[in-house]
Design a protein around this motif. Structure first.
Motif, short mmCIF file in Angstrom:
data_model
loop_
_atom_site.label_atom_id
_atom_site.label_comp_id
_atom_site.label_asym_id
_atom_site.label_seq_id
_atom_site.Cartn_x
_atom_site.Cartn_y
_atom_site.Cartn_z
N GLN A 128 0.83 -1.20 0.00
CA GLN A 128 0.00 0.00 0.00
C GLN A 128 0.87 1.26 0.00
O GLN A 128 0.56 2.23 -0.69
N LEU A 129 1.94 1.26 0.78
CA LEU A 129 2.87 2.40 0.77
C LEU A 129 3.49 2.58 -0.60
O LEU A 129 3.57 3.70 -1.13
N LEU A 130 3.95 1.48 -1.20
CA LEU A 130 4.62 1.56 -2.50
C LEU A 130 3.66 2.00 -3.59
O LEU A 130 4.02 2.81 -4.45
N ALA A 131 2.43 1.48 -3.56
CA ALA A 131 1.44 1.90 -4.55
C ALA A 131 1.11 3.38 -4.40
O ALA A 131 0.97 4.10 -5.40
N GLY A 132 1.00 3.85 -3.17
CA GLY A 132 0.73 5.27 -2.95
C GLY A 132 1.85 6.14 -3.44
O GLY A 132 1.63 7.20 -4.05
N ALA A 133 3.10 5.73 -3.19
CA ALA A 133 4.25 6.51 -3.65
C ALA A 133 4.31 6.57 -5.17
O ALA A 133 4.53 7.64 -5.76
N PHE A 134 4.09 5.45 -5.82
CA PHE A 134 4.16 5.39 -7.30
C PHE A 134 3.06 6.24 -7.93
O PHE A 134 3.32 7.05 -8.83
N THR A 135 1.84 6.05 -7.47
CA THR A 135 0.71 6.76 -8.08
C THR A 135 0.79 8.25 -7.83
O THR A 135 0.51 9.06 -8.74
N SER A 136 1.14 8.66 -6.64
CA SER A 136 1.22 10.09 -6.33
C SER A 136 2.29 10.77 -7.18
O SER A 136 2.11 11.92 -7.61
N ALA A 137 3.39 10.08 -7.45
CA ALA A 137 4.45 10.66 -8.27
C ALA A 137 3.96 10.93 -9.68
O ALA A 137 4.21 12.01 -10.25
N ILE A 138 3.26 9.97 -10.28
CA ILE A 138 2.77 10.14 -11.66
C ILE A 138 1.72 11.23 -11.73
O ILE A 138 1.79 12.15 -12.57
N VAL A 139 0.71 11.16 -10.87
CA VAL A 139 -0.40 12.12 -10.94
C VAL A 139 0.08 13.53 -10.65
O VAL A 139 -0.27 14.49 -11.35
N ALA A 140 0.91 13.70 -9.62
CA ALA A 140 1.41 15.04 -9.29
C ALA A 140 2.33 15.57 -10.38
O ALA A 140 2.36 16.78 -10.64
N SER A 141 3.09 14.69 -11.04
CA SER A 141 3.98 15.14 -12.11
C SER A 141 3.18 15.61 -13.33
O SER A 141 3.51 16.64 -13.93
N VAL A 142 2.15 14.88 -13.69
CA VAL A 142 1.35 15.22 -14.86
C VAL A 142 0.52 16.48 -14.62
O VAL A 142 0.43 17.36 -15.47
N THR A 143 -0.09 16.58 -13.45
CA THR A 143 -0.98 17.70 -13.15
C THR A 143 -0.27 18.87 -12.51
O THR A 143 -0.84 19.98 -12.45
N GLN A 144 0.94 18.64 -11.98
CA GLN A 144 1.66 19.65 -11.19
C GLN A 144 0.85 20.14 -10.00
O GLN A 144 1.00 21.27 -9.56
N GLN A 145 0.02 19.24 -9.48
CA GLN A 145 -0.80 19.54 -8.31
C GLN A 145 -0.54 18.47 -7.25
O GLN A 145 -1.04 17.34 -7.35
#
Length: 432
Positions: free
Chosen positions: A167-184
């Motif tokens: 769960q920690l690893l999935a959260g880290a991976f997904t947050s990196a992609i979404v925040a990078s694409v949206t810059q939010q």
């Protein structure tokens, strides 16, 4: 090591029907542990003591009140600490002899003395910035605390959550992609919660609906998420790092006045949004579990699901949604790696944090506050090796790298032998 000793032995023969004499169990585990550490402390601090003066820096330049540095003569400090540790060990032996339990505050004082002595020995003729040491400890403990909170919720409702690492690893991976694409970064935080929830969905479905062994499902999920994120990192994120793996980090928010208090201010009130959410999460989970109807239902399902079912509680439904909530909380901890600390996703970047969080749940006896304190202890042990490496301590770096895991093993195996988890944890419920 335990012995059974009679208390209040009758002076007259016991008549039939009077009942057996009252007995108590004398446990020698605490005095033995304290004695071992006293001997080790004496050998390190006195026999192999170092000369010099250790400087403890208590204030930063931005504190409202500047505290003076504390100078500790290394060898003399070691002698005083050893004597006090020996005295506490003697008190513990006396308390066991008189059929009393060694209080937790006395054990805490012993641990604090040993820590002071060790820091003075390791930092002879060097300076240790105490606010920096504590700040780094809290930073390393943040994902552990979120993971431990998720573990407490899940196990209190009756499901063993070995999948915290995933769960920690999935959260880290997904947050990196979404925040990078949206810059939010806020959207990245939400995405991390969703990712942690999805991992928990799988755990809940197999463990609750199909009665698969919960530990096996958790281990498999950890391996699955580790392999999947590692593959996507190599094939997708690494070639497109500029677009997909450069998330904006949360800025630090200094709370007026509170952030200027010496020691406390730099550690607790100059943090990012995720850390402030963590403060709220710890208080909310504790209050929710022990002081709300939701918490009463949750604990009843984890302790006696059949009784809960007889009063109209949907046992499996309660377990399913609370395990999902636990995944969302753990996902927040994963987001801290990429949005609050490192600033980019790295392959297997959680490095076993989920398993240490699970150990914090056990060490904390399935209580949110105690689990948080246990996670802080593990974070302190991790950061201590960083600080001692910087100041050039003679302690071998290999030992310091082992320290967090040694603390974990000692805490789980040595300090919580008498703790008991929720009675129905790990047991699937089949409605009769």
């Amino acid at each position: 090591m335990s012995t059974i000793a009679p208390v209040n032995q009758p002076t007259q023969p016991v008549e039939p029907g009077d009942g057996p004499a009252t007995t108590v169990i004398k446990s020698w585990k605490v005095p033995i542990v304290l004695g071992v550490f006293t001997v080790l402390g004496f050998l390190l601090l006195v026999v192999f003591g170092r000369s010099g003066t250790s400087t403890m820096v208590l204030s930063t330049s931005s504190d409202l009140i500047q505290l003076p540095d504390v100078l500790l003569p290394t060898r003399e400090t070691g002698i005083v600490v050893s004597v006090l540790m020996l005295a506490i060990t003697g008190v513990s032996i006396w308390m066991v002899q008189t059929h009393r339990k060694t209080p937790l505050w006395l054990i805490s004082v012993f641990a604090l003395l040993l820590l002071i002595g060790f820091l003075a020995w390791a930092s002879a003729d060097a300076r240790i910035p105490v606010p920096g040491l504590l700040f780094g400890s809290l930073s390393l403990a943040v994902p552990l605390i979120f993971g431990a909170l998720g573990g407490v919720i899940s196990e209190r409702v009756g499901v063993v959550n070995v999948a915290i690492e995933g769960q920690l690893l999935a959260g880290a991976f997904t947050s990196a992609i979404v925040a990078s694409v949206t810059q939010q970064p806020l959207l990245g935080l939400v995405a991390a919660m969703i990712a942690g929830t999805l991992v928990s969905f799988v755990l809940a479905a197999f463990a609750i609906k199909y009665f698969v062994d919960q530990v096996i499902v958790g281990v498999v999920l950890n391996v699955l998420v580790t392999g999947l994120t590692g593959f996507l990192f190599s094939q997708v994120l690494a070639p497109n790092a500029a677009l997909l793996n450069q998330p904006p980090k949360f800025e630090r928010i200094n709370i007026p006045l509170l952030s200027e208090i010496p020691i406390i201010g730099p550690v607790f009130f100059r943090q990012t949004l995720i850390v402030y959410i963590m403060y709220i999460a710890v208080a909310a989970v504790y209050y929710g579990i022990f002081h709300t109807r939701w918490g009463l239902r949750l604990r009843s399902v984890g302790e006696h699901p059949q009784a809960a079912d007889t009063v109209g509680i949907n046992v499996n439904g309660t377990r399913f949604w609370n395990v999902s909530l636990a995944g969302a909380v753990a996902g927040l901890g994963g987001a801290y790696f990429t949005l609050g600390s490192v600033g980019a996703f790295g392959k297997e970047m959680t490095a076993g944090a989920g398993f240490i969080a699970l150990a914090a749940v056990i060490f904390g006896r399935w209580d949110p506050i105690r689990a948080t304190l246990a996670a802080l202890l593990f974070g302190f042990a991790s950061n201590l090796q960083n600080v001692l490496s910087i100041i050039g301590s003679p302690v071998p770096s290999e030992f310091m790298l082992m320290l967090p895991y040694l603390v974990t093993i000692f805490a789980v195996a040595g300090l919580v032998g008498q703790s008991r988890g929720p009675a129905a944890s790990g047991k699937p419920y089949l409605k009769s």
